[in-house]
Design a protein around this motif. Structure first.
Motif, short mmCIF file in Angstrom:
data_model
loop_
_atom_site.label_atom_id
_atom_site.label_comp_id
_atom_site.label_asym_id
_atom_site.label_seq_id
_atom_site.Cartn_x
_atom_site.Cartn_y
_atom_site.Cartn_z
N UNK A 252 0.87 -1.18 0.00
CA UNK A 252 0.00 0.00 0.00
C UNK A 252 0.91 1.23 0.00
N UNK A 253 0.67 2.16 -0.92
CA UNK A 253 1.57 3.31 -1.06
C UNK A 253 0.79 4.60 -0.84
N UNK A 254 1.35 5.48 0.01
CA UNK A 254 0.72 6.78 0.26
C UNK A 254 1.64 7.89 -0.20
N UNK A 255 1.03 8.96 -0.73
CA UNK A 255 1.82 10.11 -1.13
C UNK A 255 0.95 11.28 -1.50
N UNK A 256 1.59 12.39 -1.84
CA UNK A 256 0.99 13.67 -2.25
C UNK A 256 0.75 14.61 -1.08
N UNK A 257 0.78 14.09 0.15
CA UNK A 257 0.58 14.91 1.36
C UNK A 257 1.04 14.04 2.53
N UNK A 258 1.25 14.65 3.70
CA UNK A 258 1.74 13.85 4.83
C UNK A 258 0.71 12.82 5.31
N UNK A 259 1.16 11.59 5.50
CA UNK A 259 0.27 10.54 6.03
C UNK A 259 0.30 10.63 7.56
N UNK A 275 2.33 0.90 5.51
CA UNK A 275 2.32 1.52 4.18
C UNK A 275 3.68 2.10 3.81
N UNK A 276 3.97 2.07 2.52
CA UNK A 276 5.13 2.77 1.98
C UNK A 276 4.72 4.23 1.80
N UNK A 277 5.54 5.16 2.30
CA UNK A 277 5.25 6.57 2.04
C UNK A 277 6.33 7.15 1.14
N UNK A 278 5.87 7.92 0.16
CA UNK A 278 6.83 8.57 -0.74
C UNK A 278 6.48 10.03 -0.88
N UNK A 279 7.48 10.82 -1.28
CA UNK A 279 7.35 12.27 -1.37
C UNK A 279 7.73 12.72 -2.76
N UNK A 296 9.73 0.86 7.07
CA UNK A 296 8.69 1.88 6.84
C UNK A 296 8.31 2.44 8.20
N UNK A 297 8.52 3.73 8.37
CA UNK A 297 8.41 4.35 9.68
C UNK A 297 7.36 5.47 9.62
N UNK A 298 6.38 5.48 10.54
CA UNK A 298 5.38 6.55 10.49
C UNK A 298 6.04 7.92 10.54
N UNK A 299 5.58 8.85 9.71
CA UNK A 299 6.11 10.22 9.73
C UNK A 299 7.34 10.42 8.86
N UNK A 300 7.82 9.37 8.21
CA UNK A 300 9.04 9.48 7.40
C UNK A 300 8.77 9.07 5.95
N UNK A 364 16.95 8.74 6.51
CA UNK A 364 15.50 8.88 6.38
C UNK A 364 15.12 10.36 6.47
N UNK A 365 14.18 10.77 5.58
CA UNK A 365 13.74 12.17 5.53
C UNK A 365 12.36 12.32 6.20
N UNK A 366 12.23 13.44 6.88
CA UNK A 366 10.95 13.78 7.51
C UNK A 366 10.54 15.15 6.96
N UNK A 367 9.33 15.22 6.40
CA UNK A 367 8.84 16.50 5.89
C UNK A 367 8.10 17.19 7.04
#
Ligand code: MCA
Ligand code: AMP
Length: 468
Positions: A252-259, A275-279, A296-300, A364-367
């Motif tokens: 499951x991939x999330x992106x376009x805004x912070x999850x 979930x995989x998060x991408x920016x 996969x780390x929440x917030x990153x 790891x990057x955090x927005x």
């Protein structure tokens, strides 16, 4: 170096009758390429072509046809009102608008519309395309995207950038021809169109587009790979039965805004998937992601994709600062906007994202947020406060307007408009903006004020506005 774009689209693959399904209509790759070949033959040589980007097989055919012929594509949001649509057509100088057969692409505009010839796409047409591979440095897309002020700017995205990004993502997500990608995102932005359509075509996997990204439609689609914006994932976790149906997926991939971290955790407990998060950004495509084979780390949003370099321009002693990038997925500037293009780069040639970020020692990057509060993210859509303010000021009853993004559990931010106006209702102003621009740019709330708070210079002070 990535394989050229056309080669990957037109390559013969083990075909199946339901390689692509959009809005319940299935077609094979061969059918798509045949119909796209007919589009390519009709528009070859045009400098640019607009596509009315409904979530349909016609849109995919139109886009693939233009890419075969090497004609840059300008996606037009299907619900865009006269102000937005005319700006896109005039600024891009698109003289042709590809639409579905039953659609009257030009008929929706009131008032003096941009001169454009509507060309219907016929899925039953067939033609083999044998043109040469266009220059990888040539433009694949002109994607209109909002800035803090003024009308949206057209970001020039090359074929090279698209190919490099899709290959980097396929590597990070182990995305192959075995996958069935499911999503219901709009086909006029990077997420739904570049990743969500061209990605599936390039890796050779199946695509199911659900029309709208509802939890029930996602649950019913039986995919291995799912894309969503955080609003979609927030809705999925509120429908536990639908969420549990996604347990059988691979990623499951999330992106376009912070999850939000709670949505990450609810997804994990209901589906078993972290979930995989991408920016990413329209101007850079996707540049950071967690990986199928990694943590996969929440917030990153993970680490740079292959070929991307990042840095954080932090003040002395600070850990957070503006995220800046270089790499092969970056755009070639804004159409007709040399100054805005120059402003978006540092003196040493790095792209300035306008996002504030931190990089952990492990990469790891955090927005953390955006530098400007005048760029709003609502439901994953990027909306400029200035564009909505200008639309409101076009209403004869509105004397002053200030627009902000207020925190919202489901949408991330919701658009709130503060106006000085007489003789007009909240609903009328909401409908006015939805009609002039597009539905997702409408304020969700309008507050009427006697006057906007201003400083001694007369500049509106958004920080002093009352709570939404
Ligand atoms: C409501 N509606 C109206 C009005 N109010 N119609 C006309 N006038 C009005 N005043 C109708 C709409 O037409 C729609 O009808 C329905 O009400 C719901 O409206 P909408 O605002 O679309 O619904 P929502 O529920 O708030 O939408 C949530 C959403 C949407 C589905 C998650 O925000 C969405 O699709 N977001 C995805 C954005 C995205 O893809 N961003 C990627 C860009 P009907 O239901 O009949 O249609 S970012 C990107 O590309 C980068 C690179 C990245 O990182 O990915
Ligand atoms: P757009 O050009 O519409 O793609 O919007 C790009 C912006 O979306 C970025 O500048 C970020 O502010 C935001 N964005 C995209 N993905 C993420 C993410 N995973 N986390 C936080 N913000 C994101």
């Amino acid at each position: 170096m990535s394989a050229p774009l056309l080669t990957s689209l037109a390559e013969p693959r083990g075909d199946r009758p339901d390689a692509l399904t959009l809005g319940g209509r299935a077609c094979s790759r061969e059918e798509l390429l045949g119909a796209a070949g007919a589009v390519a033959a009709r528009i070859a040589g045009a400098p640019v072509v607009a596509v009315r980007a409904t979530p349909t097989a016609e849109t995919v055919t139109a886009v693939v046809g233009a890419l075969l012929a090497g004609v840059p594509v300008v996606p037009v949001p299907p619900d865009s009102g006269p102000a937005e649509r005319d700006h896109i057509l005039r600024d891009s100088k698109a003289a042709l608008l590809l639409t579905g057969q039953a659609e009257d692409g030009a008929g929706q505009a009131a008032g003096p519309a941009a001169p454009v010839e509507t060309v219907p796409v016929d899925l039953a047409e067939r033609a083999a395309w044998s043109g040469p591979e266009p220059d990888p440095e040539s433009t694949a897309f002109v994607l209109y995207t909002s800035g803090t002020t003024g009308a949206p700017k057209g970001a020039l995205i090359s074929r090279r950038a698209v190919a490099a990004d899709l290959d980097a993502l396929a590597g990070a997500w182990a995305w192959t021809a075995e996958d069935t990608l499911v999503h219901g995102l709009p086909l006029f932005h990077v997420h739904g169109l570049v990743l969500g359509v061209l990605g599936a075509l390039r890796v050779g996997g199946r695509l199911v587009h659900t029309g709208r990204p509802t939890p029930a439609a996602y649950a019913a689609a039986g995919g291995s790979l799912y894309f969503g914006v955080p609003t979609v994932w927030h809705r999925v976790v509120q429908d536990p039965d639908a969420a549990r149906a996604l347990s059988a997926a691979r990623l499951l991939v999330s992106g376009s805004a912070p999850l939000p971290a709670p949505v990450f955790r609810d997804l994990e407990s209901l589906t078993g998937h972290r979930p995989v998060e991408r920016y990413g950004m329209t101007e850079t495509l996707i540049t950071l992601s967690t990986r199928a084979d990694g943590e996969r780390r929440p917030g990153y949003v993970g680490a740079p994709l292959s070929g991307i370099r990042t840095r954080v321009a932090a003040e002395e002693g600070a850990e957070i600062g503006e995220l800046q990038l270089t790499g092969p997925t970056l755009f070639d500037g804004y159409l007709n906007r040399p100054e805005a293009t120059a402003d978006s780069y540092t003196e040493d040639g790095w792209f300035r994202t306008g996002d504030i970020a931190a990089i952990e020692p492990d990469g790891f990057h955090r927005i953390v947020g955006r530098a400007s509060t005048d760029l709003i993210k609502s439901g994953g859509y990027r909306i400029g406060a200035g564009e909505v303010e200008n639309a409101l000021l076009d209403h004869p009853a509105v004397r002053e307007a200030a627009v902000v993004g207020a925190p919202h559990e489901d949408l991330g931010q919701q658009i709130v408009a503060y106006v000085v106006a007489d003789g007009v209702t909240e609903a009328e102003l909401i409908d006015f903006v939805a009609g002039q621009l597009s539905v997702h740019k409408r304020p969700r709330k309008v507050r009427f004020l006697e006057a906007l708070p201003r400083n001694a210079m007369g500049k509106p002070q958004k920080k002093l506005l009352p709570p939404a």
